[in-house]
Design an enzyme around this catalytic site. Structure first.
Site, short mmCIF file in Angstrom:
data_model
loop_
_atom_site.label_atom_id
_atom_site.label_comp_id
_atom_site.label_asym_id
_atom_site.label_seq_id
_atom_site.Cartn_x
_atom_site.Cartn_y
_atom_site.Cartn_z
N ASP A 101 -5.90 -10.33 6.95
CA ASP A 101 -4.99 -11.11 6.10
C ASP A 101 -4.09 -12.05 6.90
OD1 ASP A 101 -5.90 -10.10 3.73
OD2 ASP A 101 -4.50 -8.41 3.73
N ARG A 130 -13.36 -7.13 -12.18
CA ARG A 130 -13.60 -6.55 -10.86
C ARG A 130 -14.49 -5.30 -10.96
NH1 ARG A 130 -8.15 -7.95 -9.13
NH2 ARG A 130 -8.04 -6.45 -7.45
N SER A 149 0.84 -1.20 0.00
CA SER A 149 0.00 0.00 0.00
C SER A 149 0.87 1.26 0.00
CB SER A 149 -0.88 0.03 1.25
OG SER A 149 -1.64 -1.14 1.34
N GLN A 188 -9.95 1.53 -0.62
CA GLN A 188 -9.72 1.98 -2.00
C GLN A 188 -10.73 3.05 -2.41
OE1 GLN A 188 -9.73 -1.61 -4.29
NE2 GLN A 188 -7.66 -2.18 -3.67
N LYS A 202 -11.33 -14.92 0.05
CA LYS A 202 -9.98 -14.43 -0.28
C LYS A 202 -9.43 -15.30 -1.42
CE LYS A 202 -9.31 -11.11 2.76
NZ LYS A 202 -8.76 -9.79 2.45
N SER A 238 -14.30 0.43 2.55
CA SER A 238 -13.27 0.13 1.55
C SER A 238 -12.23 1.25 1.51
CB SER A 238 -13.92 -0.02 0.16
OG SER A 238 -12.94 0.18 -0.84
#
Ligand code: NAP
Length: 735
Positions: free
Chosen positions: A616, A423, A323, A470, A643, A468
């Site tokens: 994660d 996506r 990131s 993003q 995932k 999110s």
């Protein structure tokens, strides 16, 4: 190809001869007849079994041929067509191999009035500097491309026969329209040949030429190899493809004169810009053409065999955070001044971001061993890229760039590989439209995304429907270009790298609980960034150091972003001995060295508020749970099922295979700590599962064999070497 009983090849040179050999080997094409101007060449072709029969008189064979391949120089194509016209049967399929297509079409139209339906124009992208029958090679077309340029008036069945013919010769067939073919070939083949001919001719005509050539090294040899090509053929090609060749030459002259000016003015930035872009493009173009990965994909099947480990010790540094790597390029490019980045993760996704900014005119040096230098262009300094920005498989790049680009003066298209193309992008397109951006997506809100430039954006107060990072980042980045205040409010905490790094680059972001806001129209100041190591990668070593006996390791410079430290909090609650040293901040991000010592872990109920902060890291936390005393319970983690693999089920299957008792729930798992045995587990192509079981081996009583670990190399390059360096025992086996 069943209906082809007789094939006639006119022009038995390198190209026609090689095709005859390949078709003969493939057992297609029936009887092969060859014609050439030179009887000796025909005799030789018969003698070496290239053709069955032939002569210098094509007229004798035209009427009986089912397929005719015209492989003479482009300048001779028209005279061959004149021979064909009176004798050609309407059902005979004709194709050619000429290096320019517009001129062949013109000749056909001149002879027949229109391109005959069964005349399919083509061009193999294969060849050599040699010519004649003796130069022909049976495998010349193996794994090479052939471009067919079918016209609307062409018969589709004939196109299919010609296409099958080339495939039988081992080639990959592409189609393109004629004009495009000539432009592409002028730029990629005809121009380089011209430059090689001209350079060698210029140098050779200098007095001291002998002297010069004596000292010429590999570079000169490689660059000028093609100047040994057939002069007559190339003269013909330049005559046949004159307009496109001259256009390519004009563009090249302009580029050369920009470089000349840069050298004259000792303009170091301009020179570096040209050279770094060229170097990257040289490596990148082939990938774009193939729509393939930035770093070579591991096609091989890789398994790990792990032996029970001993005590761990040592200092390690794991790869940089993804990131932060993405954002260091983005913000560094938009900043004023030069940003030096260390520890950049040279992974596929962050390289896609880097290339995108290069494509928009930013001079970026590197990456070289994790170091990147970005010559920032300021918020309004990006330039329109020459084509679409190709972002590989990186959803982060596409969603964040969409925000950044919504306020630019130019149009830009964002594309990616097949998987990225599936996506959803509407989640970012929608708030951007509310800000006044013009964003088009393909069917179902998927990529490619088209972003229209020249819009004036207005700040919005966006209550995000989903948690999110993003989407939040996209809106905030668009906010840099918007009038007034842009505000985002998230329904649950998400990673806050964008907010932190904007502050690190001197851009004020106000944060109040779940809300982040900024004012448009500010400036970013260059900032040096030592990219923190990825806490998700460090997590494997935090668990490893905790469960291995008599161990102590130090993991350097780990990113300690509060939205990511669930792994540390959960392990500490389980009794892990983890201490943070050297705490500091880089580019707005907290970092620390993490010291981990062996500890007796105990099972816990994982606190709900830590679940999103460690999402994660659960595969390796499950391994910690398997080594802990008592039961560890996880709930509220249904996301783990979607995932890279169904991480709850796949981990449960593996742990069961190693003798650990666990119960699977829809949104979590109960794991009863116990003794890990050896055994065989499957990672289902999921890198985190593979690395987690490698960590488990530290406490296993026997060898663990882990299948399907190739993906580790892409997400965590050097994992096995680092792990073995501190005392683990992993061997890599190719299946
Ligand atoms: P080549 O080795 O010189 O072969 C061409 C052959 O055609 C020669 O034997 C030539 O005979 C013969 N020929 C010329 N006019 C003829 C006519 N009217 N009737 C019968 N035969 C005739 O050349 P090539 O490299 O195979 O090139 C052939 C075609 O392929 C050209 O259109 C070229 O643009 C194209 N092409 C070449 C390459 C490459 O790298 N070489 C790559 C892709 C496409 P003479 O020697 O007596 O003239």
């Amino acid at each position: 190809m069943k209906s082809i009983k007789k094939t006639l090849v006119i022009g038995l040179g390198l190209i026609g001869g090689s095709l005859a050999l390949a078709l003969r080997k493939a057992g297609l094409a029936g009887t092969i007849i060859g014609c050439d101007r030179d009887q000796e060449e025909v005799d030789l072709a018969i003698q070496i079994g290239m053709i069955d029969q032939g002569s210098t008189q094509a007229e004798d064979w035209i009427a009986e041929a089912d397929l005719i391949i015209v492989s003479v120089p482009v300048i001779a194509m028209e005279s061959v067509m004149e021979q064909l016209k009176p004798l050609l049967r309407p059902d005979t399929i004709v194709t050619d191999v000429g290096s320019s297509k517009g001129s062949v079409l013109q000749s056909a139209v001149k002879i027949w009035g229109a391109l005959p339906a069964n005349f399919i124009l083509g061009h193999p992208i294969a060849g050599s500097e040699k010519s004649g029958v003796s130069a022909a090679l049976v495998d010349l077309y193996q794994n090479h491309k052939v471009i067919l340029t079918p016209a609307p008036e062409n018969n589709p069945q004939a196109v299919s026969v010609v296409s099958q013919m080339w495939q039988a010769a081992g080639a990959e067939v592409l189609t393109m329209d004629i004009e495009r073919h000539d432009e592409v070939l002028a730029a990629t083949s005809h121009l380089p040949h011209m430059l090689a001919f001209s350079l060698v001719d210029t140098l050779a005509s200098q007095d001291e030429s002998l002297e010069i050539f004596r000292y010429a090294a590999g570079g000169f040899r490689d660059f000028t190899r093609i100047a040994a090509s057939d002069p007559v053929m190339w003269r013909d090609i330049y005559i046949a493809n004159k307009p496109a060749v001259l256009q390519a030459l004009t563009e090249f002259e302009q580029g050369l004169s920009r470089l000349r000016t840069a050298i004259e003015e000792s303009d170091s930035d301009a020179m570096l810009g040209i050279f770094t872009r060229a170097k990257a493009a040289r490596e990148h173009f082939s990938r774009i053409l193939e729509n393939s990965a930035y770093i070579p994909m591991q096609n091989k099947l890789i398994n790990y065999r792990t032996a029970p480990g001993t005590a761990l010790s040592g200092r390690i540094r794991v790869p940089g955070d993804k990131s932060v790597s993405h954002r260091s390029i983005m913000l560094g490019s938009l900043a004023e001044g030069v940003t030096h980045v260390k520890g950049f993760l040279e992974g596929e996704d962050s390289l896609a971001t880097l290339q995108a900014f290069r494509d928009m005119g930013v001079v970026i040096e590197g990456p070289h061993q994790g170091e990147v230098t970005i010559h920032g262009v300021g918020l309004n300094g990006l330039k329109k890229p020459a084509g679409a920005l190709y972002l590989g498989n990186s959803g982060t790049s596409m969603r964040l760039l969409a925000g950044l680009l919504a306020g630019q003066a130019f149009d830009v298209e964002l594309t990616g590989d097949a998987s990225l193309t599936k996506r959803p992008m509407e989640r970012v397109a929608k708030p951007l439209r509310e800000m006044g951006a013009v964003v088009e997506t393909a069917e179902g809100g998927r990529p490619p995304m088209m972003i229209r430039g020249g819009q004036s954006l207005k700040g919005i107060d966006y209550k995000m429907p989903m948690a999110s990072a993003q989407v939040k980042s996209c809106v905030l980045l668009a906010g840099l270009y918007a009038e007034g205040e842009t505000k985002t409010t998230e329904p649950a905490p998400t990673r806050d790298h964008t907010e932190r790094m904007l502050s690190g680059f001197g851009y004020e972001v106000v944060r109040d609980g779940a809300t982040a806001s900024l004012q448009g129209g500010g400036k970013l100041k260059a900032s040096d960034i030592d990219v923190p190591s990825d806490i998700s990668s460090a997590a494997f070593f935090m668990v490893a150091g905790s469960i291995a006996e008599r161990s102590e390791i130090l993991i350097e410079h780990v990113g300690m972003n509060p939205t990511r430290i669930g792994i540390v909090n959960i392990l500490r609650e389980m009794g892990a001995d983890i201490t943070l040293e050297n705490e500091s901040e880089v580019g707005g991000e907290p970092v620390a060295d993490v010291r981990v010592r062996s500890a007796d872990l105990k099972g816990i109920d994982i606190p709900q508020d830590q679940v999103p902060l460690a999402i994660d890291e659960f595969p390796v936390l499950f391994v910690a749970a398997a080594c802990a005393e008592g039961v560890t319970r996880l709930r509220g983690a249904e996301e783990l099922r979607v995932k890279e693999s169904d991480r709850i089920q796949v981990m449960a299957d593996g742990l069961l295979a190693l003798g650990i008792e666990c119960t699977v729930y829809e949104d979590g798992i109960d794991i009863v700590g116990g003794k890990l045995g050896g055994g065989r587990v499957h990672s289902h192509d999921d890198h985190r599962i593979a690395m987690s079981f490698a960590v488990a081996s530290l406490r296993a009583e026997g060898e663990i064999f882990i299948e399907d670990c190739a993906n580790v190399a892409t997400s965590f390059p050097g994992f096995v070497e680092l792990a073995n360096g501190v005392g683990m025992n992993i061997s890599v086996e190719e299946a």
